[in-house]
Write an enzyme that holds these catalytic residues in place. Structure first.
Site, mmCIF file in Angstrom:
data_model
loop_
_atom_site.group_PDB
_atom_site.id
_atom_site.type_symbol
_atom_site.label_atom_id
_atom_site.label_comp_id
_atom_site.label_asym_id
_atom_site.label_seq_id
_atom_site.Cartn_x
_atom_site.Cartn_y
_atom_site.Cartn_z
ATOM 1 N N ASP A 86 39.814 38.121 37.894
ATOM 2 C CA ASP A 86 39.779 36.571 38.014
ATOM 3 C C ASP A 86 39.044 35.912 37.015
ATOM 4 O OD1 ASP A 86 40.725 34.229 39.069
ATOM 5 O OD2 ASP A 86 39.525 34.424 40.727
ATOM 6 N N GLU A 197 48.288 35.300 34.894
ATOM 7 C CA GLU A 197 48.156 34.108 35.589
ATOM 8 C C GLU A 197 47.471 33.195 34.521
ATOM 9 O OE1 GLU A 197 47.916 33.142 39.937
ATOM 10 O OE2 GLU A 197 45.850 32.361 39.475
#
Length: 427
Positions: A86, A197
């Site tokens: 992330d 993402e």
């Protein structure tokens, strides 16, 4: 079970997915329990951690990965999982996460966003555009066009919209594409699958439809393997509490953003700071027709503190007091509204249940379909790193979670079952 026999994370593609960030390393059994109870049709990401979170908790990518995979096996999960590296900002971030098997790479180009672009007057906007024009070649491809979405909404790509998008996101988009190319190079050289993402949510102003359209279109045209995109939605998506804002207006906005994602991709819309936003989950799920990803992290730490509150009430009081002392420093990188003045200090709250109520809240007292709202949660949420790395509190919290794994699993199961059921309501 040896490291060699742990399952390998996979790419999840366009299936609806839910990220269970874990800052303690022992939360996965509770995450699994909620998936077993309410996760039908939803794919999990059990190993998930940002570089920032790893730094604040003194954890490593391999530690995050192995803790989650081992916990998954121990809890009896036989399905698949993704693995989210992330908020990646640098090539080094990519290297250290790719080499241990992460499959879902979240690019965070926020350091290159001009956060003041929405407030520039025309003269300043043109001046700022002149500074980036040589780095942004796509403005002419969009300027003067109008895009009509299938739901009838029109996106006016006028000069101002295009210049503002270029100034606000031009350099960040270039950085994202550069990092995307590097991820592709690393993963392809190693023969590993991957998906990306893009996070553009860490801004004060919402992402406009024009900005979303241009950013996604450029990513896809330049070969980014984009599986999900996280815009900055309207309203407030703060840490540790439910959505703050106009749900009717949010529904309209979600529908429009989802139409763009289906038109250009399809790719999923991703919700960051996604924990505890129960009041809008059904809207997200319905608008996207299942093309969504929700990312959570800090809320599992708060449930760990609930275990402390239930079994070592005096220690919980000490942690709350310690967290209050750290809050004004630790909150600097988080989007929160809580102030210390909003919540009584532990010395002013005699009842232990009231202390838990003020700083963690109690699900039994929350209306159906809503999430937590009290500011005390944000004080504890932002200070996780200080607590978990403190030479006194870190080991004590770990010991309590080790001594009471059933309690931790039970509170996480209850907590995330509510999240998953709210998302299921829109599917």
């Amino acid at each position: 079970m040896s490291e060699q026999s742990l399952p390998k994370p996979v790419c999840l593609g366009l299936d609806p997915s839910f990220g269970f960030g874990d800052r303690t390393g022992v939360a996965t059994p509770g995450h699994v329990a909620s998936m077993q109870r309410a996760g039908n049709g939803i794919q999990p990401i059990f190993p998930q951690q940002s570089i920032r979170e790893m730094a604040r908790t003194s954890r490593t990518p391999i530690g995050v990965m192995n803790d989650a995979l081992q916990g998954m096996i121990d809890a009896g999960w036989t399905g698949i999982t993704g693995a989210d590296a992330d908020h990646l900002k640098t090539k080094q971030d990519v290297d250290v996460t790719a080499e241990v098997g992460f499959t879902f790479f979240t690019i965070d180009p926020s350091d290159f966003v001009d956060a003041e672009a929405d407030d520039y007057d025309e003269a300043t906007l043109r001046e700022k555009y002149a500074e980036v024009a040589g780095e942004v070649a796509w403005v002419g491809d969009y300027q003067g066009n109008t895009v009509t979405l299938p739901n009838g909404t029109t996106i006016d790509l006028n000069e101002e919209a295009c210049l503002r998008a270029a100034v606000k996101y031009g350099r960040s988009l270039n950085h994202a594409l550069d990092l995307s190319n590097y991820i592709a190079e690393v993963q392809q050289a190693a023969g590993r699958e991957y998906e990306i993402e893009l996070s553009v949510d860490e801004t004060e102003q919402p992402t406009t439809l024009a900005e979303h359209y241009i950013i996604a279109d450029q990513c896809l045209k330049n070969g980014m393997k984009l599986v999900s995109l996280a815009p900055r939605f309207i309203g407030e998506f703060e840490k540790g509490v439910d959505f703050i804002g106009d749900l009717a207006a949010l529904e309209v906005s979600l529908n429009d953003h989802a139409e763009i994602a289906r038109l250009l991709g399809p790719y999923k819309l991703s919700l960051h700071s996604g924990s505890d936003k129960l009041s809008m989950y059904g809207l997200l799920s319905k608008a996207t027709r299942g093309l969504w990803h929700v990312k959570t992290a800090g809320t599992s730490y708060l449930e760990a503190l609930r275990v402390v509150a239930r079994h070592e009430k005096g220690l919980f009081r000490e942690i709350v007091e310690f967290s209050r002392g750290r809050y004004n420093t630790d909150k600097a990188t988080y989007h929160v509204h809580a102030t210390l003045e909003m919540v009584a200090a532990p010395s002013e709250i005699d009842c232990d249940t009231d202390l838990e109520r003020q700083y963690l809240e109690l699900w039994d007292e929350v209306p159906q379909g809503k999430g937590f709202t009290l500011p005390g949660r944000q004080i504890l949420h932002c200070t996780f790193g200080s607590v978990l790395t403190d030479e006194k509190f870190g080991p004590l919290v770990a010991d309590i979670l080790h001594q009471h794994p059933d309690t931790y699993t039970a509170v996480l199961d209850d907590h995330f079952t509510r999240h998953l059921e709210a998302l299921q309501s829109g599917m």
